[in-house]
Scaffold this motif. Sequence first.
Motif, PDB file in Angstrom:
ATOM      1  N   ASP A 274     -49.413 -41.082 -21.792  1.00 47.03           N
ATOM      2  CA  ASP A 274     -50.429 -41.347 -20.931  1.00 47.03           C
ATOM      3  C   ASP A 274     -50.518 -40.343 -19.889  1.00 47.03           C
ATOM      4  O   ASP A 274     -49.692 -39.434 -20.040  1.00 47.03           O
ATOM      5  CB  ASP A 274     -50.379 -42.923 -20.368  1.00 47.03           C
ATOM      6  CG  ASP A 274     -49.051 -43.000 -19.680  1.00 47.03           C
ATOM      7  OD1 ASP A 274     -48.520 -42.223 -19.097  1.00 47.03           O
ATOM      8  OD2 ASP A 274     -48.579 -44.047 -19.748  1.00 47.03           O
ATOM      9  N   GLU A 276     -49.852 -40.555 -16.694  1.00 46.25           N
ATOM     10  CA  GLU A 276     -48.914 -40.749 -15.627  1.00 46.25           C
ATOM     11  C   GLU A 276     -47.726 -39.880 -15.677  1.00 46.25           C
ATOM     12  O   GLU A 276     -46.799 -40.110 -16.649  1.00 46.25           O
ATOM     13  CB  GLU A 276     -48.638 -42.220 -15.266  1.00 46.25           C
ATOM     14  CG  GLU A 276     -47.774 -42.325 -13.986  1.00 46.25           C
ATOM     15  CD  GLU A 276     -47.745 -44.044 -13.712  1.00 46.25           C
ATOM     16  OE1 GLU A 276     -46.877 -44.441 -13.209  1.00 46.25           O
ATOM     17  OE2 GLU A 276     -48.640 -44.899 -14.283  1.00 46.25           O
ATOM     18  N   THR A 280     -41.840 -44.547 -16.814  1.00 54.27           N
ATOM     19  CA  THR A 280     -41.294 -46.109 -16.294  1.00 54.27           C
ATOM     20  C   THR A 280     -41.465 -47.053 -17.564  1.00 54.27           C
ATOM     21  O   THR A 280     -42.434 -46.612 -18.528  1.00 54.27           O
ATOM     22  CB  THR A 280     -42.141 -46.751 -15.369  1.00 54.27           C
ATOM     23  OG1 THR A 280     -43.565 -46.708 -15.728  1.00 54.27           O
ATOM     24  CG2 THR A 280     -41.766 -46.071 -14.150  1.00 54.27           C
ATOM     25  N   ASP A 282     -42.716 -50.209 -19.050  1.00 55.94           N
ATOM     26  CA  ASP A 282     -43.530 -51.237 -18.703  1.00 55.94           C
ATOM     27  C   ASP A 282     -44.651 -51.409 -19.806  1.00 55.94           C
ATOM     28  O   ASP A 282     -45.495 -51.022 -20.076  1.00 55.94           O
ATOM     29  CB  ASP A 282     -44.621 -50.701 -17.544  1.00 55.94           C
ATOM     30  CG  ASP A 282     -45.396 -51.927 -16.994  1.00 55.94           C
ATOM     31  OD1 ASP A 282     -45.583 -52.974 -18.029  1.00 55.94           O
ATOM     32  OD2 ASP A 282     -45.961 -51.788 -15.982  1.00 55.94           O
ATOM     33  N   ALA A 284     -46.405 -53.714 -20.993  1.00 57.83           N
ATOM     34  CA  ALA A 284     -47.585 -54.194 -20.883  1.00 57.83           C
ATOM     35  C   ALA A 284     -48.858 -53.283 -20.636  1.00 57.83           C
ATOM     36  O   ALA A 284     -49.986 -53.090 -21.029  1.00 57.83           O
ATOM     37  CB  ALA A 284     -47.619 -55.548 -20.042  1.00 57.83           C
ATOM     38  N   ALA A 285     -48.378 -52.521 -19.477  1.00 53.42           N
ATOM     39  CA  ALA A 285     -49.342 -51.555 -18.908  1.00 53.42           C
ATOM     40  C   ALA A 285     -49.093 -50.210 -19.596  1.00 53.42           C
ATOM     41  O   ALA A 285     -50.214 -49.439 -19.699  1.00 53.42           O
ATOM     42  CB  ALA A 285     -48.911 -51.316 -17.443  1.00 53.42           C
ATOM     43  N   ARG A 286     -48.040 -49.781 -20.266  1.00 54.42           N
ATOM     44  CA  ARG A 286     -47.724 -48.419 -20.632  1.00 54.42           C
ATOM     45  C   ARG A 286     -47.203 -48.648 -22.198  1.00 54.42           C
ATOM     46  O   ARG A 286     -45.970 -48.251 -22.426  1.00 54.42           O
ATOM     47  CB  ARG A 286     -47.044 -47.632 -19.784  1.00 54.42           C
ATOM     48  CG  ARG A 286     -47.284 -47.577 -18.457  1.00 54.42           C
ATOM     49  CD  ARG A 286     -46.634 -46.709 -17.605  1.00 54.42           C
ATOM     50  NE  ARG A 286     -46.628 -45.046 -18.065  1.00 54.42           N
ATOM     51  CZ  ARG A 286     -45.930 -44.231 -17.428  1.00 54.42           C
ATOM     52  NH1 ARG A 286     -45.042 -44.299 -16.486  1.00 54.42           N
ATOM     53  NH2 ARG A 286     -46.289 -42.923 -17.859  1.00 54.42           N
ATOM     54  N   PRO A 287     -48.012 -49.213 -23.089  1.00 54.95           N
ATOM     55  CA  PRO A 287     -47.201 -49.575 -24.208  1.00 54.95           C
ATOM     56  C   PRO A 287     -46.626 -48.289 -24.936  1.00 54.95           C
ATOM     57  O   PRO A 287     -45.637 -48.292 -25.631  1.00 54.95           O
ATOM     58  CB  PRO A 287     -48.311 -50.208 -25.086  1.00 54.95           C
ATOM     59  CG  PRO A 287     -49.669 -49.736 -24.486  1.00 54.95           C
ATOM     60  CD  PRO A 287     -49.262 -49.552 -23.018  1.00 54.95           C
ATOM     61  N   SER A 290     -43.574 -47.004 -23.463  1.00 53.50           N
ATOM     62  CA  SER A 290     -42.568 -47.816 -23.460  1.00 53.50           C
ATOM     63  C   SER A 290     -41.969 -47.813 -24.785  1.00 53.50           C
ATOM     64  O   SER A 290     -40.723 -48.235 -25.062  1.00 53.50           O
ATOM     65  CB  SER A 290     -42.854 -49.019 -23.070  1.00 53.50           C
ATOM     66  OG  SER A 290     -43.442 -49.248 -21.655  1.00 53.50           O
TER      67      SER A 290
END
Length: 378
Positions: A274, A276, A280, A282, A284-287, A290
């Motif tokens: 992504d 960003e 991090t 995460d 759910a927000a950054r599959p 992650s």
Amino acid sequence: METTLQTPASQAPAPQALTSDASDAAADPLGVSAARARSAVLEERILEDPGQFRVLTGDRPTGRLHLGHYFGTLHNRVRLQDLGVEMFVIIADYQVLTDRDVADDLTRHVEELVLDYLAIGVDPARGTIFTHSAVPALNQLLLPFLSLVSVAELERNPTVKDEIVHSRQAAISGLMFTYPVHQAADILFCKANLVPVGRDQLPHLELTRTVARRFNDRYGAGTAVFPRPDALLSSAPLLLGTDGTKMSKSRGNAITLAADADETARLIKGAKTDSERHITYDPAARPEVSSLLLLAALCQGRTPEQVASDIGSAGAAALKRTVTEAVNEYLAPIRVRRAEFARDRGFLHQILREGNERANAVADATLAEVRAAMNNRY
């Protein structure tokens, strides 16, 4: 490498069936929460007495195995084997036809599977590696098992629905709908009482338990001909493919165990992330980010949060370098073993011949018991 079963499955002491109350209500549609709780209990029992368990596991020969397979199930097979659990590993060549019109290059795919198994540490001297098509008695179980299942039960199986969506067939075959029952025959022919699965396979195993219960009720005359096998749910989270969807051989988004270091680096470099910069964990927000963190963590024996903390604000390029280094270091000894075994294709076929012989002895004994229970021995 040769090993034999001491006695056929029907003559050996039946592995203890570990069942849970079928009426237990799960909080989710697939019963994942209940399966996780049950798996924790099973893990304790495995450590106490691994000899009470017989596992059936395996793969379809549709291509080389990948990291999703490895961390999802292959690594666990070796762990169970090393603990002393009896292992049956099926190469489900007939089942290739469930979602494609032709089983292309089947011999090579079967050989590649055996190579992957040997490379990761599956030991044919301590288990049985065999091919589906080489065990006729196993496949004969499909007919009586199909009589125990309704069309409606097959149609609403969520795993079958997903396979149909991603099918390579010009038209959906009847084999696709019977796939869960064919898997039931795979599991029950050797009277396996434990099946390591991912959450998406839970509906298949529940149908296997249903088939076992109904056969026992209809033909068992008070005797359990088949155990009702338990799911040993993998604790490994889902690894995404390089395109951000489920890692899959058929979707071309996987890092295979046979990939060399350069190919691995190229695949990871092209993986979806992504915009960003700060890394991090995460899911759910950054599959996608992650999943890469998880992959590095699994290879390094750390947590994804620790990997993310080390990378910090260095961005996606640093993340991909970290993952590449972790994966290549982890796979290096596996690649060396794979190359060694690949030099002798005859040895691969010897393993299959011996495994097929052992599987046939077990299947013949089970089919004889089934025929006796159904009163059709003539």
